[in-house]
Design a protein around this motif. Structure first.
Motif, PDB file in Angstrom:
ATOM      1  N   ILE A   7       3.535  -1.568   6.788  1.00 29.95           N
ATOM      2  CA  ILE A   7       2.629  -1.134   7.870  1.00 29.95           C
ATOM      3  C   ILE A   7       1.568  -0.225   7.275  1.00 29.95           C
ATOM      4  CG2 ILE A   7       2.502  -0.034  10.135  1.00 29.95           C
ATOM      5  CD1 ILE A   7       5.619  -0.445  10.263  1.00 29.95           C
ATOM      6  N   GLY A   8       0.330  -0.700   7.228  1.00 29.25           N
ATOM      7  CA  GLY A   8      -0.773   0.082   6.672  1.00 29.25           C
ATOM      8  C   GLY A   8      -1.212  -0.472   5.331  1.00 29.25           C
ATOM      9  N   GLY A   9      -2.479  -0.841   5.255  1.00 29.66           N
ATOM     10  CA  GLY A   9      -3.007  -1.432   4.023  1.00 29.66           C
ATOM     11  C   GLY A   9      -3.898  -0.481   3.266  1.00 29.66           C
ATOM     12  N   GLY A  10      -3.413   0.753   3.055  1.00 27.98           N
ATOM     13  CA  GLY A  10      -4.125   1.715   2.213  1.00 27.98           C
ATOM     14  C   GLY A  10      -3.526   1.676   0.813  1.00 27.98           C
ATOM     15  N   ALA A  11      -3.725   2.777   0.080  1.00 24.96           N
ATOM     16  CA  ALA A  11      -3.256   2.842  -1.304  1.00 24.96           C
ATOM     17  C   ALA A  11      -1.736   2.605  -1.379  1.00 24.96           C
ATOM     18  CB  ALA A  11      -3.608   4.211  -1.886  1.00 24.96           C
ATOM     19  N   GLY A  12      -0.989   3.350  -0.569  1.00 23.81           N
ATOM     20  CA  GLY A  12       0.475   3.239  -0.601  1.00 23.81           C
ATOM     21  C   GLY A  12       0.949   1.877  -0.130  1.00 23.81           C
ATOM     22  N   GLY A  13       0.367   1.386   0.956  1.00 24.64           N
ATOM     23  CA  GLY A  13       0.797   0.114   1.530  1.00 24.64           C
ATOM     24  C   GLY A  13       0.521  -1.060   0.614  1.00 24.64           C
ATOM     25  N   MET A  14      -0.642  -1.058  -0.033  1.00 26.60           N
ATOM     26  CA  MET A  14      -0.960  -2.192  -0.920  1.00 26.60           C
ATOM     27  C   MET A  14      -0.025  -2.222  -2.129  1.00 26.60           C
ATOM     28  SD  MET A  14      -5.046  -2.869  -0.849  1.00 26.60           S
ATOM     29  CE  MET A  14      -5.680  -1.204  -0.936  1.00 26.60           C
ATOM     30  N   LEU A  15       0.282  -1.040  -2.682  1.00 34.04           N
ATOM     31  CA  LEU A  15       1.218  -1.014  -3.816  1.00 34.04           C
ATOM     32  C   LEU A  15       2.603  -1.468  -3.375  1.00 34.04           C
ATOM     33  CD1 LEU A  15       1.110   0.327  -6.926  1.00 34.04           C
ATOM     34  CD2 LEU A  15      -0.937  -0.036  -5.569  1.00 34.04           C
ATOM     35  N   ALA A  16       3.017  -1.015  -2.181  1.00 30.36           N
ATOM     36  CA  ALA A  16       4.340  -1.394  -1.674  1.00 30.36           C
ATOM     37  C   ALA A  16       4.414  -2.911  -1.476  1.00 30.36           C
ATOM     38  CB  ALA A  16       4.622  -0.664  -0.363  1.00 30.36           C
ATOM     39  N   ALA A  17       3.354  -3.472  -0.890  1.00 31.59           N
ATOM     40  CA  ALA A  17       3.351  -4.916  -0.613  1.00 31.59           C
ATOM     41  C   ALA A  17       3.394  -5.711  -1.921  1.00 31.59           C
ATOM     42  CB  ALA A  17       2.113  -5.275   0.201  1.00 31.59           C
ATOM     43  N   GLY A  18       2.534  -5.302  -2.866  1.00 30.29           N
ATOM     44  CA  GLY A  18       2.474  -6.024  -4.137  1.00 30.29           C
ATOM     45  C   GLY A  18       3.790  -5.946  -4.887  1.00 30.29           C
ATOM     46  N   ARG A  19       4.367  -4.758  -4.943  1.00 28.04           N
ATOM     47  CA  ARG A  19       5.607  -4.589  -5.708  1.00 28.04           C
ATOM     48  C   ARG A  19       6.779  -5.308  -5.038  1.00 28.04           C
ATOM     49  NH1 ARG A  19       7.561  -5.016 -10.354  1.00 28.04           N
ATOM     50  NH2 ARG A  19       9.476  -3.833 -10.706  1.00 28.04           N
ATOM     51  N   ALA A  20       6.844  -5.260  -3.713  1.00 27.89           N
ATOM     52  CA  ALA A  20       7.927  -5.964  -3.010  1.00 27.89           C
ATOM     53  C   ALA A  20       7.820  -7.462  -3.271  1.00 27.89           C
ATOM     54  CB  ALA A  20       7.858  -5.660  -1.513  1.00 27.89           C
ATOM     55  N   ALA A  21       6.595  -7.980  -3.273  1.00 26.30           N
ATOM     56  CA  ALA A  21       6.402  -9.414  -3.527  1.00 26.30           C
ATOM     57  C   ALA A  21       6.782  -9.744  -4.971  1.00 26.30           C
ATOM     58  CB  ALA A  21       4.955  -9.796  -3.245  1.00 26.30           C
ATOM     59  N   GLU A  22       6.390  -8.880  -5.908  1.00 31.02           N
ATOM     60  CA  GLU A  22       6.771  -9.111  -7.320  1.00 31.02           C
ATOM     61  C   GLU A  22       8.280  -9.146  -7.476  1.00 31.02           C
ATOM     62  OE1 GLU A  22       3.303  -7.299 -10.288  1.00 31.02           O
ATOM     63  OE2 GLU A  22       5.061  -6.087  -9.876  1.00 31.02           O
ATOM     64  N   CYS A  23       8.963  -8.373  -6.642  1.00 30.92           N
ATOM     65  CA  CYS A  23      10.430  -8.293  -6.734  1.00 30.92           C
ATOM     66  C   CYS A  23      11.111  -9.404  -5.919  1.00 30.92           C
ATOM     67  CB  CYS A  23      10.923  -6.929  -6.266  1.00 30.92           C
ATOM     68  SG  CYS A  23      10.423  -5.597  -7.357  1.00 30.92           S
ATOM     69  N   GLY A  24      10.326 -10.322  -5.403  1.00 26.34           N
ATOM     70  CA  GLY A  24      10.913 -11.516  -4.800  1.00 26.34           C
ATOM     71  C   GLY A  24      11.009 -11.514  -3.285  1.00 26.34           C
ATOM     72  N   ALA A  25      10.470 -10.494  -2.617  1.00 29.82           N
ATOM     73  CA  ALA A  25      10.568 -10.483  -1.148  1.00 29.82           C
ATOM     74  C   ALA A  25       9.436 -11.305  -0.528  1.00 29.82           C
ATOM     75  CB  ALA A  25      10.493  -9.048  -0.642  1.00 29.82           C
ATOM     76  N   ARG A  26       9.676 -11.753   0.697  1.00 35.36           N
ATOM     77  CA  ARG A  26       8.615 -12.357   1.504  1.00 35.36           C
ATOM     78  C   ARG A  26       7.952 -11.191   2.235  1.00 35.36           C
ATOM     79  NH1 ARG A  26       9.325 -15.371   6.366  1.00 35.36           N
ATOM     80  NH2 ARG A  26      11.556 -15.019   6.193  1.00 35.36           N
ATOM     81  N   VAL A  27       6.659 -10.995   2.014  1.00 34.54           N
ATOM     82  CA  VAL A  27       6.030  -9.753   2.484  1.00 34.54           C
ATOM     83  C   VAL A  27       4.901 -10.031   3.481  1.00 34.54           C
ATOM     84  CG1 VAL A  27       4.861  -7.620   1.768  1.00 34.54           C
ATOM     85  CG2 VAL A  27       6.507  -8.708   0.220  1.00 34.54           C
ATOM     86  N   VAL A  28       4.924  -9.266   4.563  1.00 33.51           N
ATOM     87  CA  VAL A  28       3.806  -9.280   5.517  1.00 33.51           C
ATOM     88  C   VAL A  28       3.179  -7.886   5.475  1.00 33.51           C
ATOM     89  CG1 VAL A  28       3.119  -9.542   7.938  1.00 33.51           C
ATOM     90  CG2 VAL A  28       5.030 -10.895   7.017  1.00 33.51           C
ATOM     91  N   LEU A  29       1.867  -7.826   5.326  1.00 26.83           N
ATOM     92  CA  LEU A  29       1.163  -6.530   5.341  1.00 26.83           C
ATOM     93  C   LEU A  29       0.301  -6.471   6.598  1.00 26.83           C
ATOM     94  CD1 LEU A  29       0.140  -3.862   4.092  1.00 26.83           C
ATOM     95  CD2 LEU A  29      -1.473  -5.196   2.743  1.00 26.83           C
ATOM     96  N   LEU A  30       0.556  -5.459   7.423  1.00 27.25           N
ATOM     97  CA  LEU A  30      -0.172  -5.323   8.689  1.00 27.25           C
ATOM     98  C   LEU A  30      -1.129  -4.139   8.604  1.00 27.25           C
ATOM     99  CD1 LEU A  30       2.926  -5.742  11.027  1.00 27.25           C
ATOM    100  CD2 LEU A  30       1.274  -7.510  10.385  1.00 27.25           C
ATOM    101  N   GLU A  31      -2.397  -4.402   8.821  1.00 29.48           N
ATOM    102  CA  GLU A  31      -3.424  -3.349   8.735  1.00 29.48           C
ATOM    103  C   GLU A  31      -4.271  -3.403   9.996  1.00 29.48           C
ATOM    104  OE1 GLU A  31      -4.633  -0.664   6.855  1.00 29.48           O
ATOM    105  OE2 GLU A  31      -6.074  -0.695   8.521  1.00 29.48           O
ATOM    106  N   LYS A  32      -4.452  -2.245  10.619  1.00 30.50           N
ATOM    107  CA  LYS A  32      -5.196  -2.290  11.888  1.00 30.50           C
ATOM    108  C   LYS A  32      -6.697  -2.439  11.716  1.00 30.50           C
ATOM    109  CE  LYS A  32      -5.373   2.649  12.933  1.00 30.50           C
ATOM    110  NZ  LYS A  32      -4.872   3.658  13.848  1.00 30.50           N
ATOM    111  N   ASN A  33      -7.242  -2.006  10.580  1.00 31.65           N
ATOM    112  CA  ASN A  33      -8.669  -2.225  10.340  1.00 31.65           C
ATOM    113  C   ASN A  33      -8.932  -3.693  10.026  1.00 31.65           C
ATOM    114  OD1 ASN A  33      -9.388   0.484  10.591  1.00 31.65           O
ATOM    115  ND2 ASN A  33      -8.944   0.910   8.440  1.00 31.65           N
ATOM    116  N   SER A  34     -10.207  -4.048   9.989  1.00 32.08           N
ATOM    117  CA  SER A  34     -10.529  -5.436   9.649  1.00 32.08           C
ATOM    118  C   SER A  34     -10.537  -5.647   8.133  1.00 32.08           C
ATOM    119  CB  SER A  34     -11.889  -5.813  10.231  1.00 32.08           C
ATOM    120  OG  SER A  34     -12.854  -4.913   9.737  1.00 32.08           O
TER     121      SER A  34
END
Ligand SMILES: Cc1cc2nc3c(=O)[nH]c(=O)nc-3n(C[C@H](O)[C@H](O)[C@H](O)COP(=O)(O)OP(=O)(O)OC[C@H]3O[C@@H](n4cnc5c(N)ncnc54)[C@H](O)[C@@H]3O)c2cc1C
Length: 408
Positions: A7-34
């Protein structure tokens, strides 16, 4: 395959999403901005001071009291790891004064674009324009994330919604409400790293004045609570600049803000005794006081200084009495301003306060209260001085949260 919702596509959220995906998870990133990384793209005056090369102990120290919480994350994903990641993603970095690290291109937007390419390349399902409304926890375990259209099921969620400052970038404090709803304690969020408003009306007359190599001390009542040396700036409402932002961190954490003063030493390199000796030897001349002052002060300060000293502008130096000389020295070395308040959250760089670190496992960033809930970035009750530390914390906690959220 484990499903992680970030939840949140800022600095922390993008790193979390990328790393979770690298570790094999199916990842959804939700960002309220466009768009992703709106705040990251304006950091460091648009140049992106993404980290600092300081050793881990110094990184931790930059966060003050709660800094120790970050040892694990900084060890797991260090400032060098971050620079290596950006290099791998096509964004080489350079080091400047004070160990500050920037993209070589001087464009924070390049860091945002690289992170977005990285996570999309890892098949993260990026959904912009999606404001998350809440977390769904069943029997103390995350089971999904609530959005306008319903619930997105999840095995784990990473809350990376940022703080409450610069709300036009998207950080409006939603994460605090979501965390509180599932039982977390939220330490009252207040703006930190902000300019300070000053009570004395005459400061406005100094607007635009920049002072270099001065020392500034912050007092709460009679007690000195912080001191900085370097550059500051007067504005129409008060004071700003690097040393003021640094002091504002201490100010943000003060419980009693009713009697706070800022004391500036305009001559920190000279002792009071030496200054007095210089004035004693100069004050034998028959020059006018107002004509002598430019040797001591920037011109723009002179009218205010004359008023505060109470010494007539046309007084001859050799007529100035010892009592008035002491007053001049006092003004030069203890120039006193009363702090009214910090500038509003709209303008502050970072938020002090947030989800209590007592309720987060520092090794994994997982909630101690709700299994499968992880935290990253400024939503956590951590905040540092300027210098690249806040972004490094968001990146490191994001990395760790993503990695651990991906594991069963
Ligand atoms: C002007 C400025 C300059 C700065 N310069 C620097 C610097 O040079 N170096 C440095 O280290 N730090 C700097 N900082 C601080 C740094 O930018 C932040 O500490 C950092 O961006 C925090 O990252 P984050 O991922 O936790 O939060 P953010 O970057 O704020 O990202 C949070 C994201 O979550 C999204 N969001 C919020 N609520 C929801 C919701 N309900 N649903 C979906 N999405 C949501 C927001 O839209 C946002 O995109 C600066 C800050 C400002 C304001």
């Amino acid at each position: 395959m484990r499903k992680v919702v970030v939840i949140g596509g800022g600095a922390g959220g993008m790193l979390a999403a990328g790393r979770a995906a690298e570790c094999g998870a199916r990842v959804v990133l939700l960002e309220k901005n466009s768009v992703l990384g709106k705040k990251l793209s304006i950091t460091g005056g648009g140049r992106g001071n993404i980290t600092n090369i300081a050793p881990i102990d110094a990184l931790v120290a930059a966060f003050g009291a709660g800094g120790k919480f970050l040892y694990g994350a900084f060890n797991r994903f260090s400032n060098q790891d971050l620079r290596d990641l950006f290099l791998r993603l096509g964004v080489p970095t350079k080091v400047e004064r004070g160990g500050r690290v920037f993209p070589e291109s001087d464009r924070a937007g390049d860091a945002v674009a690289a992170l977005e390419r990285w996570i999309r390349g890892l098949s993260v399902d990026v959904r912009t324009g999606q404001r998350v409304q809440g977390l769904v926890a069943v029997d103390g375990h995350i089971s999904g994330v609530r959005v306008y259209s319903g619930v997105i099921p999840a095995d784990a969620a990473v809350l990376a919604t940022g703080g409450v400052t610069y709300p036009k970038t998207g950080s409006t404090g939603d994460g605090y409400t979501m965390a509180a709803e599932v039982g977390h304690t939220v330490v009252t969020p207040v703006p930190s790293l902000s300019a300070l408003e000053i009570r004395e009306a005459w400061v406005g007359r100094l607007s635009g004045l920049s002072l270099k190599n001065v020392s500034a001390k912050l007092y709460s009542g009679q007690k000195k609570v912080a001191e900085e040396f370097g550059e500051m700036l007067f504005t129409h409402f008060g004071v700003s600049g690097p040393i003021i932002l640094a002091l504002s961190k201490t100010y943000a954490h003060l419980k009693d803000k009713s009697n706070v003063t800022l004391v500036i030493n305009l001559k920190p390199a000279v002792s009071v005794e030496d200054l007095d000796a210089r004035l004693v030897s100069d004050f034998v001349q028959p020059r006018l006081f107002k004509n002598y002052l430019p040797e001591l002060l920037p011109r723009i300060m002179i009218p205010v200084f004359l008023e505060l000293s109470g010494i007539p502008a046309d007084e001859s130096l050799n007529k100035i009495r010892a009592k008035d000389r002491k007053r001049i020295i006092e003004l030069l070395t203890n120039f006193r301003l009363t702090v009214k308040r910090a500038r509003s959250a709209d303008e502050a760089i970072v938020t002090a306060g947030g989800v209590s670190i007592k309720e987060i496992d520092p090794r994994t960033m997982e909630s101690k209260l709700v299994r499968g809930l992880f935290f990253a970035g400024e939503v956590i009750d951590i905040d540092a001085v300027t210098g690249g530390y806040n972004l490094q914390a968001a990146f490191s906690t994001g990395w760790v949260a993503g990695e651990c959220a991906a594991q069963d």
